[in-house]
Design an enzyme around this catalytic site. Structure first.
Site, PDB file in Angstrom:
ATOM      1  N   GLY A   1      13.260  -3.860  -2.061  1.00  0.00           N
ATOM      2  CA  GLY A   1      11.989  -4.572  -2.062  1.00  0.00           C
ATOM      3  C   GLY A   1      11.421  -4.726  -3.458  1.00  0.00           C
TER       4      GLY A   1
ATOM      5  N   TYR B   1       4.828   9.971  -5.465  1.00  0.00           N
ATOM      6  CA  TYR B   1       4.489  11.300  -5.963  1.00  0.00           C
ATOM      7  C   TYR B   1       3.451  11.940  -5.058  1.00  0.00           C
ATOM      8  CZ  TYR B   1       0.265   9.136  -7.905  1.00  0.00           C
ATOM      9  OH  TYR B   1      -0.923   8.461  -8.056  1.00  0.00           O
TER      10      TYR B   1
ATOM     11  N   MET C   1      10.116   7.529  -6.670  1.00  0.00           N
ATOM     12  CA  MET C   1       9.074   6.775  -7.354  1.00  0.00           C
ATOM     13  C   MET C   1       7.694   7.061  -6.778  1.00  0.00           C
ATOM     14  SD  MET C   1      11.236   3.251  -8.065  1.00  0.00           S
ATOM     15  CE  MET C   1       9.784   2.243  -8.344  1.00  0.00           C
TER      16      MET C   1
ATOM     17  N   LYS D   1       0.867  -7.938  -6.940  1.00  0.00           N
ATOM     18  CA  LYS D   1       1.751  -8.135  -8.093  1.00  0.00           C
ATOM     19  C   LYS D   1       2.442  -9.497  -8.082  1.00  0.00           C
ATOM     20  CE  LYS D   1       2.589  -3.219  -8.915  1.00  0.00           C
ATOM     21  NZ  LYS D   1       3.603  -2.162  -9.093  1.00  0.00           N
TER      22      LYS D   1
END
Length: 279
Positions: free
Chosen positions: A130, A221, A219, A67
């Site tokens: 982070g 799962y 966040m 990213k």
């Protein structure tokens, strides 16, 4: 008929649910497109993107660990991507590469729309400092909570992150502390943006963090409670949710950017949940 090509790129990538999600979005909206998963070498992200683009690709989703590299590759970025310094969505056009970060929008839509939990005037705690935390911070501030506390095991990182974002929402009480310093404080919404669940662990938090009717949100799962959600249950969080809805909603944001239409996420989310639970 020409089929528009899209892909998700990462390393590893075989676990990705994005191709199935976007295939269902395309079917639902009548869009003619293909969507594949691409494994890029750790030192070959830029080359892999350029090959896909030259072959006629229209856009890509970007997952770990690329990213930050995706952000550096863009010619223009959405403000939320610029603030995050990271990109999870690329759109290829005649004027270059446009980058966006839909993670935060996906998180907010899952909490506010799917879980019916308004964030305005709520006391929100975000665990971690982070990339995952940074990627959702601007949309969280835009939701106008009463306060937003950033807590991290390394308090210096939390303070640095708060300082970088404080000017974006001067009307929100934004503070930072260590996990230990949370003792005695109470929150309406607690969001785990650490990677602890990947190691089958939960952040070491003091007891008593959850207000009446509080939401604990991970966040990450999986099937059943994550370690964070199991700990939150024991500590009194009455509502708990993992990040599967965030995954689907951030994908819908990407689809909207590429195709100009927002798909309905409810059926996709329900189908994924059944798969996870073995149904």
């Amino acid at each position: 008929m020409t089929i528009d090509r899209y892909a998700v790129i990462g390393n590893p990538i075989s676990h990705s649910r994005s191709p199935a999600i976007h295939a269902e979005f395309a079917r639902q909206t009548g869009q003619q497109l293909s969507y594949e998963a691409l494994l890029a070498p750790l030192d070959g992200f830029r080359d892999a993107v350029e090959r896909f683009r030259r072959a006629g690709g229209r856009g890509m989703n970007v997952t770990v660990p690329f990213k930050l590299e995706a952000f550096a590759l863009t010619d223009r970025c959405a403000p939320r991507a610029s603030a995050a310094g990271a990109v999870n969505t690329l759109a290829f056009g005649p004027d270059g590469i446009f980058g966006d970060n839909t993670d935060g929008a996906g998180l907010i839509r899952d909490i506010v729309h799917n879980l019916d939990r308004p964030l305005e005037r709520q006391r929100v705690l975000l665990l971690g400092a982070g990339g995952a935390a940074r990627g959702v911070l601007l949309p969280l501030l835009a939701a106008r909570p009463a306060s937003l506390t950033l807590a991290n095991r390394s308090v210096d990182k939390a303070h640095a992150l708060a300082a970088a974002f404080r000017s974006h929402a001067p009307d929100v009480a934004l503070d930072a502390c260590s996990f230990v310093d949370l003792a005695g404080r109470v929150f309406d919404v607690v969001i785990n943006a650490t990677a602890a669940s990947l190691a089958n662990e939960a952040p070491q938090l003091p007891p008593g963090l959850y207000a009446a009717n509080a939401l604990a949100y991970d966040m990450m799962y999986g099937c059943g409670d994550t370690p964070f959600l199991a700990a939150a249950r024991s500590d009194g969080a009455t509502q708990r949710a993992d990040g599967l809805g965030m995954l689907v909603e951030q994908a819908a944001e990407s689809f909207l950017l590429w195709r100009g239409v927002r798909p309905d996420t409810a059926a996709v989310l329900a189908a994924l949940r059944r798969q996870l639970d073995g149904g």
